[in-house]
Design an enzyme around this catalytic site. Structure first.
Site, PDB file in Angstrom:
ATOM      1  N   ASP A 110       0.885  -1.235   0.156  1.00  0.00           N
ATOM      2  CA  ASP A 110      -0.027  -0.068   0.099  1.00  0.00           C
ATOM      3  C   ASP A 110       0.904   1.275  -0.074  1.00  0.00           C
ATOM      4  O   ASP A 110       0.344   2.450  -0.064  1.00  0.00           O
ATOM      5  CB  ASP A 110      -0.922  -0.096   1.223  1.00  0.00           C
ATOM      6  N   HIS A 148       6.942  -7.609  -1.443  1.00  0.00           N
ATOM      7  CA  HIS A 148       5.801  -8.190  -2.185  1.00  0.00           C
ATOM      8  C   HIS A 148       5.386  -7.080  -3.301  1.00  0.00           C
ATOM      9  O   HIS A 148       4.466  -7.268  -3.828  1.00  0.00           O
ATOM     10  CB  HIS A 148       4.464  -8.459  -1.408  1.00  0.00           C
TER      11      HIS A 148
HETATM   12  C1  BV8 Z   1       6.819 -18.427  -3.562  1.00  0.00           C
HETATM   13  C2  BV8 Z   1       0.998  -9.414  -2.688  1.00  0.00           C
HETATM   14  C3  BV8 Z   1       8.085 -19.764  -4.684  1.00  0.00           C
HETATM   15  C4  BV8 Z   1      -0.359  -9.642  -3.813  1.00  0.00           C
HETATM   16  C5  BV8 Z   1       1.203 -11.340  -1.585  1.00  0.00           C
HETATM   17  C6  BV8 Z   1       2.619 -24.122   1.448  1.00  0.00           C
HETATM   18  C7  BV8 Z   1       3.412 -24.212   2.328  1.00  0.00           C
HETATM   19  C8  BV8 Z   1       4.403 -22.868   2.139  1.00  0.00           C
HETATM   20  C9  BV8 Z   1       4.338 -22.026   1.069  1.00  0.00           C
HETATM   21  C10 BV8 Z   1       3.458 -22.393   0.206  1.00  0.00           C
HETATM   22  C11 BV8 Z   1       2.678 -23.494   0.094  1.00  0.00           C
HETATM   23  N1  BV8 Z   1       1.534 -23.368  -0.702  1.00  0.00           N
HETATM   24  C12 BV8 Z   1       2.128 -22.165  -1.735  1.00  0.00           C
HETATM   25  C13 BV8 Z   1       3.203 -21.892  -0.947  1.00  0.00           C
HETATM   26  C14 BV8 Z   1       3.860 -20.561  -1.267  1.00  0.00           C
HETATM   27  C15 BV8 Z   1       3.178 -19.279  -1.158  1.00  0.00           C
HETATM   28  C16 BV8 Z   1       2.473 -19.226  -0.086  1.00  0.00           C
HETATM   29  O1  BV8 Z   1       3.019 -18.795   1.139  1.00  0.00           O
HETATM   30  N2  BV8 Z   1       1.330 -19.823   0.099  1.00  0.00           N
HETATM   31  C17 BV8 Z   1       0.362 -19.666   1.472  1.00  0.00           C
HETATM   32  C18 BV8 Z   1      -0.978 -19.002   1.319  1.00  0.00           C
HETATM   33  C19 BV8 Z   1       0.541 -20.955   1.968  1.00  0.00           C
HETATM   34  N3  BV8 Z   1       4.027 -18.211  -1.334  1.00  0.00           N
HETATM   35  C20 BV8 Z   1       4.249 -17.635  -2.751  1.00  0.00           C
HETATM   36  O2  BV8 Z   1       3.657 -18.032  -3.747  1.00  0.00           O
HETATM   37  C21 BV8 Z   1       5.531 -16.673  -2.600  1.00  0.00           C
HETATM   38  N4  BV8 Z   1       6.161 -17.132  -3.735  1.00  0.00           N
HETATM   39  O3  BV8 Z   1       6.813 -19.109  -2.703  1.00  0.00           O
HETATM   40  O4  BV8 Z   1       7.450 -18.733  -4.497  1.00  0.00           O
HETATM   41  C22 BV8 Z   1       8.832 -20.391  -5.947  1.00  0.00           C
HETATM   42  C23 BV8 Z   1       9.939 -20.949  -5.986  1.00  0.00           C
HETATM   43  C24 BV8 Z   1      10.417 -20.995  -6.858  1.00  0.00           C
HETATM   44  C25 BV8 Z   1      10.168 -20.754  -8.206  1.00  0.00           C
HETATM   45  C26 BV8 Z   1       8.763 -19.782  -8.165  1.00  0.00           C
HETATM   46  C27 BV8 Z   1       8.151 -19.586  -7.247  1.00  0.00           C
HETATM   47  C28 BV8 Z   1       4.927 -15.404  -2.993  1.00  0.00           C
HETATM   48  C29 BV8 Z   1       4.100 -14.736  -1.662  1.00  0.00           C
HETATM   49  C30 BV8 Z   1       3.597 -13.362  -2.202  1.00  0.00           C
HETATM   50  C31 BV8 Z   1       2.435 -13.327  -2.282  1.00  0.00           C
HETATM   51  N5  BV8 Z   1       1.859 -11.940  -2.573  1.00  0.00           N
HETATM   52  N6  BV8 Z   1       0.842  -9.876  -1.593  1.00  0.00           N
HETATM   53  C32 BV8 Z   1      -1.334  -8.398  -3.173  1.00  0.00           C
HETATM   54  O5  BV8 Z   1      -0.984  -8.011  -2.084  1.00  0.00           O
HETATM   55  O6  BV8 Z   1      -2.157  -8.135  -4.154  1.00  0.00           O
HETATM   56  S1  BV8 Z   1       0.937 -11.996  -0.093  1.00  0.00           S
HETATM   57  C33 BV8 Z   1      -0.397 -11.195   0.694  1.00  0.00           C
HETATM   58  O7  BV8 Z   1      -1.151 -11.685   1.667  1.00  0.00           O
HETATM   59  C34 BV8 Z   1       0.318  -9.992   1.520  1.00  0.00           C
HETATM   60  O8  BV8 Z   1       1.331  -9.576   0.819  1.00  0.00           O
HETATM   61  C35 BV8 Z   1       0.483 -10.701   2.710  1.00  0.00           C
HETATM   62  O9  BV8 Z   1       2.063 -11.360   2.639  1.00  0.00           O
HETATM   63  C36 BV8 Z   1      -0.280 -11.796   2.775  1.00  0.00           C
HETATM   64  C37 BV8 Z   1      -1.239 -11.774   3.841  1.00  0.00           C
HETATM   65  O10 BV8 Z   1      -0.435 -11.647   4.857  1.00  0.00           O
HETATM   66  P1  BV8 Z   1      -0.413 -10.613   6.184  1.00  0.00           P
HETATM   67  O11 BV8 Z   1       0.093  -9.534   5.702  1.00  0.00           O
HETATM   68  O12 BV8 Z   1       0.127 -11.348   7.307  1.00  0.00           O
HETATM   69  O13 BV8 Z   1      -2.118 -10.581   6.266  1.00  0.00           O
HETATM   70  P2  BV8 Z   1      -3.145 -11.010   6.750  1.00  0.00           P
HETATM   71  O14 BV8 Z   1      -4.695 -10.581   6.683  1.00  0.00           O
HETATM   72  O15 BV8 Z   1      -3.124 -12.570   6.536  1.00  0.00           O
HETATM   73  O16 BV8 Z   1      -2.574 -11.068   8.594  1.00  0.00           O
HETATM   74  C38 BV8 Z   1      -3.176  -9.661   8.977  1.00  0.00           C
HETATM   75  C39 BV8 Z   1      -2.761  -9.851  10.491  1.00  0.00           C
HETATM   76  O17 BV8 Z   1      -2.973  -8.751  11.133  1.00  0.00           O
HETATM   77  C40 BV8 Z   1      -4.048 -10.845  11.172  1.00  0.00           C
HETATM   78  O18 BV8 Z   1      -3.255 -11.656  11.831  1.00  0.00           O
HETATM   79  C41 BV8 Z   1      -4.709  -9.788  11.910  1.00  0.00           C
HETATM   80  O19 BV8 Z   1      -5.076 -10.530  13.211  1.00  0.00           O
HETATM   81  C42 BV8 Z   1      -3.748  -8.767  12.396  1.00  0.00           C
HETATM   82  N7  BV8 Z   1      -4.390  -7.433  12.525  1.00  0.00           N
HETATM   83  C43 BV8 Z   1      -5.346  -6.971  11.938  1.00  0.00           C
HETATM   84  N8  BV8 Z   1      -5.542  -5.609  12.553  1.00  0.00           N
HETATM   85  C44 BV8 Z   1      -4.547  -5.433  13.347  1.00  0.00           C
HETATM   86  C45 BV8 Z   1      -3.665  -6.759  13.312  1.00  0.00           C
HETATM   87  N9  BV8 Z   1      -2.597  -6.879  14.008  1.00  0.00           N
HETATM   88  C46 BV8 Z   1      -2.182  -5.615  14.847  1.00  0.00           C
HETATM   89  N10 BV8 Z   1      -2.776  -4.550  14.863  1.00  0.00           N
HETATM   90  C47 BV8 Z   1      -4.025  -4.414  14.119  1.00  0.00           C
HETATM   91  N11 BV8 Z   1      -4.659  -3.233  13.943  1.00  0.00           N
END
Ligand code: BV8
Ligand code: ZN
Length: 248
Positions: A105, A120
Site C-alpha cells: 500500500d 511483495h
Molecule cells: C513463492 C502481494 C515460490 C499480492 C502477496 C505451502 C507451504 C508453504 C508455502 C506455500 C505453500 N503453498 C504455496 C506456497 C507458497 C506461497 C505461500 O506462502 N502460500 C501460502 C498461502 C501458504 N508463497 C508464494 O507463492 C510466494 N512465492 O513461494 O515462490 C517459488 C519458488 C520457486 C520458483 C517460483 C516460485 C509469494 C508470496 C507473495 C504473495 N503476494 N502480496 C497483493 O497484495 O495483491 S501475499 C499477501 O498476503 C500480502 O502481501 C501478505 O503477505 C499476505 C497476507 O499476509 P498478512 O500481511 O499477514 O495479512 P493477513 O491479513 O494474513 O494478516 C493480518 C494480521 O494482522 C492478522 O493476523 C490480524 O490478526 C492482524 N491485525 C489486524 N489488524 C491489526 C492486526 N494486528 C495488529 N494491529 C491491528 N490493528
C-alpha cells in the site's frame, strides 16, 4: 495508549540492530482491509486466484479491476502511529535498522520510512508483462482491460509479487546480508508486526533470525500461524502497541 511501564519491551541499546517485518495488520488502522477481510471472496473470486499469474492470464481485466479498486481504496489512507513509530526507530538506529514489508500500500514510504524493502511489490507501480521496460509509477485505475505496453504492446501488470512468483532475489539478499552483518556486530532483534505468518518466504524470516541468535518479538491482534516460533508475543493493535514498545 497502553502503559509502557508495565509492557515488556525489547532491549534496544546503541549496539542493537533491529529487523522489522510488517504485514497487513499494520495498515488496518489506516483503513486498508487485511487479507482476512479483503482475502475473502472478491467478486466471487478468492484472493489467491486474483493475486496469481494464472488468474491474470485467465482474466486480466478482472485482475486489473481488483488492483484498481485497491489503488483507489489506498489513495485515501494515511499512515497511523504504528507506521510512525517505525520511522522514529529508523531515525534512532540509522543503518542498524531495516524494515521489510509485505504490504503493497505504500504507507511506510508515505510515513517517511527509507530503509525499507517492499518484498511483495507496490500497488502504485506497474510493469510490462513481457519486455524489459523498467517498472514505473502508475496511480491510474484500469477498468477496461489490461493497458498495453507503449514499447511492445504486451499487457501491463501490477508490479506485485503474486502467489507462485519468486520474490526479488536482491530484496532477499539485502535482508539476509543485514541479518548476518547485524548478528556479527552485536545484539539483534527481529520484530514481526501485523502479520498472520501465513505466507512464505516472509513467514520464515523468524527462523533465519533465530538461527542468528536474534531475540524475536511478535506484535499482532491475534495469534499468528508461526507465532509459536517467537520468544515474545504482545497481543494488541500495532497503532497502540508499537509507539510504547519501541519508544526511547
Ligand atoms: C513463492 C502481494 C515460490 C499480492 C502477496 C505451502 C507451504 C508453504 C508455502 C506455500 C505453500 N503453498 C504455496 C506456497 C507458497 C506461497 C505461500 O506462502 N502460500 C501460502 C498461502 C501458504 N508463497 C508464494 O507463492 C510466494 N512465492 O513461494 O515462490 C517459488 C519458488 C520457486 C520458483 C517460483 C516460485 C509469494 C508470496 C507473495 C504473495 N503476494 N502480496 C497483493 O497484495 O495483491 S501475499 C499477501 O498476503 C500480502 O502481501 C501478505 O503477505 C499476505 C497476507 O499476509 P498478512 O500481511 O499477514 O495479512 P493477513 O491479513 O494474513 O494478516 C493480518 C494480521 O494482522 C492478522 O493476523 C490480524 O490478526 C492482524 N491485525 C489486524 N489488524 C491489526 C492486526 N494486528 C495488529 N494491529 C491491528 N490493528
Ligand atoms: Zn513491453
Amino acid at each position: 495508549m497502553g502503559d509502557s511501564t508495565l509492557m515488556e519491551r525489547p532491549r534496544i541499546d546503541d549496539r542493537t540492530s533491529v529487523l522489522v517485518l510488517t504485514g497487513a495488520g499494520v495498515s488496518a488502522e489506516s483503513g486498508i482491509p487485511t487479507f482476512r477481510g479483503a482475502g475473502g471472496l472478491w467478486e466471487s473470486h478468492s484472493f489467491t486466484d486474483l493475486a496469481s499469474p494464472e488468474g491474470f492470464d485467465a482474466d486480466p481485466a478482472l485482475v486489473w479491476r481488483f488492483y484498481s479498486s485497491r489503488r483507489e481504496g489506498a489513495k485515501g489512507c494515511r499512515p497511523n502511529p504504528g507506521h510512525l513509530a517505525l520511522v522514529e526507530l529508523e531515525r534512532r538506529l540509522g543503518d542498524r535498522f531495516l524494515l521489510a514489508t509485505q504490504n503493497v500500500d505504500g504507507l511506510h514510504r508515505d510515513a517517511g520510512s527509507e530503509r525499507l524493502v517492499e518484498i511483495h511489490g507496490n500497488l502504485f507501480t506497474s510493469r510490462c508483462s513481457s519486455c524489459s521496460r523498467p517498472p514505473f509509477e502508475d496511480r491510474a485505475s484500469h477498468l477496461h482491460g489490461a493497458p498495453p505496453c507503449e514499447r511492445c504492446g504486451a499487457r501491463l501488470r501490477p508490479h506485485i509479487v503474486w502467489f507462485g512468483e519468486m520474490l526479488d532475489p536482491s530484496h532477499l539478499e539485502r535482508i539476509h546480508r543485514f541479518l548476518t552483518e547485524a548478528a556479527r556486530r552485536g545484539p539483534l532483534v527481529f520484530l514481526a508486526a501485523g502479520t498472520s505468518g501465513a505466507v512464505y518466504p516472509a513467514a520464515g524470516l523468524v527462523d533465519e533470525a533465530r538461527q542468528l541468535g536474534a531475540c524475536t518479538w511478535l506484535v499482532n491482534a491475534d495469534p499468528a500461524d508461526n507465532g509459536h516460533r517467537f520468544e515474545h508475543f504482545t497481543q494488541g493493535r500495532t497503532g497502540e502497541v508499537l509507539p510504547d514498545l519501541l519508544g526511547p
